[in-house]
Scaffold this motif. Sequence first.
Motif, mmCIF file in Angstrom:
data_model
loop_
_atom_site.group_PDB
_atom_site.id
_atom_site.type_symbol
_atom_site.label_atom_id
_atom_site.label_comp_id
_atom_site.label_asym_id
_atom_site.label_seq_id
_atom_site.Cartn_x
_atom_site.Cartn_y
_atom_site.Cartn_z
ATOM 1 N N ARG A 5 -38.199 19.562 0.935
ATOM 2 C CA ARG A 5 -37.062 19.750 0.037
ATOM 3 C C ARG A 5 -36.689 18.418 -0.619
ATOM 4 N N SER A 6 -36.482 18.472 -1.902
ATOM 5 C CA SER A 6 -35.943 17.344 -2.652
ATOM 6 C C SER A 6 -34.722 17.863 -3.411
ATOM 7 N N PRO A 7 -33.979 17.014 -4.099
ATOM 8 C CA PRO A 7 -32.789 17.502 -4.799
ATOM 9 C C PRO A 7 -33.070 18.608 -5.817
ATOM 10 N N ASP A 8 -34.274 18.621 -6.414
ATOM 11 C CA ASP A 8 -34.529 19.637 -7.435
ATOM 12 C C ASP A 8 -35.790 20.456 -7.217
ATOM 13 N N MET A 9 -36.364 20.392 -6.001
ATOM 14 C CA MET A 9 -37.607 21.138 -5.761
ATOM 15 C C MET A 9 -37.744 21.464 -4.275
ATOM 16 N N ILE A 10 -38.205 22.681 -3.986
ATOM 17 C CA ILE A 10 -38.605 23.050 -2.635
ATOM 18 C C ILE A 10 -40.082 23.417 -2.670
ATOM 19 N N VAL A 11 -40.850 22.746 -1.840
ATOM 20 C CA VAL A 11 -42.295 23.002 -1.744
ATOM 21 C C VAL A 11 -42.562 23.665 -0.400
ATOM 22 N N ARG B 219 -39.269 29.736 -14.897
ATOM 23 C CA ARG B 219 -38.137 30.319 -14.180
ATOM 24 C C ARG B 219 -38.320 30.283 -12.669
ATOM 25 N N SER B 220 -39.501 30.688 -12.190
ATOM 26 C CA SER B 220 -39.662 30.858 -10.740
ATOM 27 C C SER B 220 -40.552 29.809 -10.085
ATOM 28 N N SER C 58 -40.926 25.494 -5.987
ATOM 29 C CA SER C 58 -39.771 26.230 -6.513
ATOM 30 C C SER C 58 -38.692 25.257 -6.993
ATOM 31 N N PRO C 59 -38.392 25.253 -8.288
ATOM 32 C CA PRO C 59 -37.298 24.402 -8.770
ATOM 33 C C PRO C 59 -35.965 24.933 -8.269
ATOM 34 N N VAL C 60 -35.064 24.020 -7.877
ATOM 35 C CA VAL C 60 -33.764 24.432 -7.360
ATOM 36 C C VAL C 60 -32.660 23.564 -7.953
ATOM 37 N N THR C 61 -31.459 24.047 -7.802
ATOM 38 C CA THR C 61 -30.259 23.309 -8.172
ATOM 39 C C THR C 61 -29.376 23.251 -6.931
ATOM 40 N N PRO C 62 -28.299 22.434 -6.956
ATOM 41 C CA PRO C 62 -27.399 22.417 -5.797
ATOM 42 C C PRO C 62 -26.861 23.798 -5.444
ATOM 43 N N LEU C 63 -26.774 24.688 -6.421
ATOM 44 C CA LEU C 63 -26.248 26.029 -6.164
ATOM 45 C C LEU C 63 -27.296 26.979 -5.579
ATOM 46 N N THR C 64 -28.579 26.770 -5.900
ATOM 47 C CA THR C 64 -29.623 27.707 -5.464
ATOM 48 C C THR C 64 -30.451 27.207 -4.284
ATOM 49 N N ALA C 65 -30.373 25.929 -3.983
ATOM 50 C CA ALA C 65 -31.280 25.328 -2.988
ATOM 51 C C ALA C 65 -31.181 26.009 -1.619
ATOM 52 N N ARG D 2 -37.455 31.009 2.248
ATOM 53 C CA ARG D 2 -38.754 30.473 2.664
ATOM 54 C C ARG D 2 -38.859 30.404 4.190
ATOM 55 N N LEU D 3 -37.794 29.979 4.840
ATOM 56 C CA LEU D 3 -37.822 29.869 6.297
ATOM 57 C C LEU D 3 -37.955 31.240 6.956
#
Length: 206
Positions: A164-170, A76-77, A97-104, A111-112
């Motif tokens: 940041r990538s389309p489905d992940m934020i590191v 989940r997280s 952190s996995p993300v979607t277009p809605l949560t990114a 994070r910032l």
Amino acid sequence: MRKRSILAFAIAIAVAVVSLILPTGCAGDNHVAVPRPKGYPRQPQIGDVYIAPEGAPAGFVMNSDARLVESSDSTRSGEWITVEYPMYDATVYYTFSPVTPLTADGVLKNRLERMRLNFAGVPISTRPIKVNGKGGESGSYNMWDGQIMTTREKCAFPVQFILRSPDMIVSGSLFMPSMTVNPDSVAPAVEIITRDIERSVSGLYK
């Protein structure tokens, strides 16, 4: 002639007196104890051999002289990896952190803000992180956008980064308490760990 003789004699006496006084004054200064500046131990050097720790995200590597102290995974997280540098009394925290277009955007903003608080208003330098990783069956390059932020001021978190990538934020940070005491003395260690951080994430793919 008499005046000239008297003048020459007076000059000779003056030169003789000065020549006696000068050595005495210098000798006195030579015996004054002058405290030396405080010295700092030389920072140990580590190699540039990298390994892929078991269970880490695809493409992630770490310095073989460092130590993996924690790795946890949550569907989940996301995932956390903690890498310790005992020789420098330093720790690097990585968060995936996995993300979607809605949560990114929300995750990125969070994070910032955390990074801003960690820097506590000190001047920073920013540069892009070059990601070379490619993976998957097609072998295509990933779409990553990232930057690394550093400071040479007194700050317990002298290095922070985010990608940041389309489905992940590191994201992550270097925690180094000694930077709050004398930044110049540990600057070489910070540079080495910064190199490792960039190397650790430069091959990521997912």
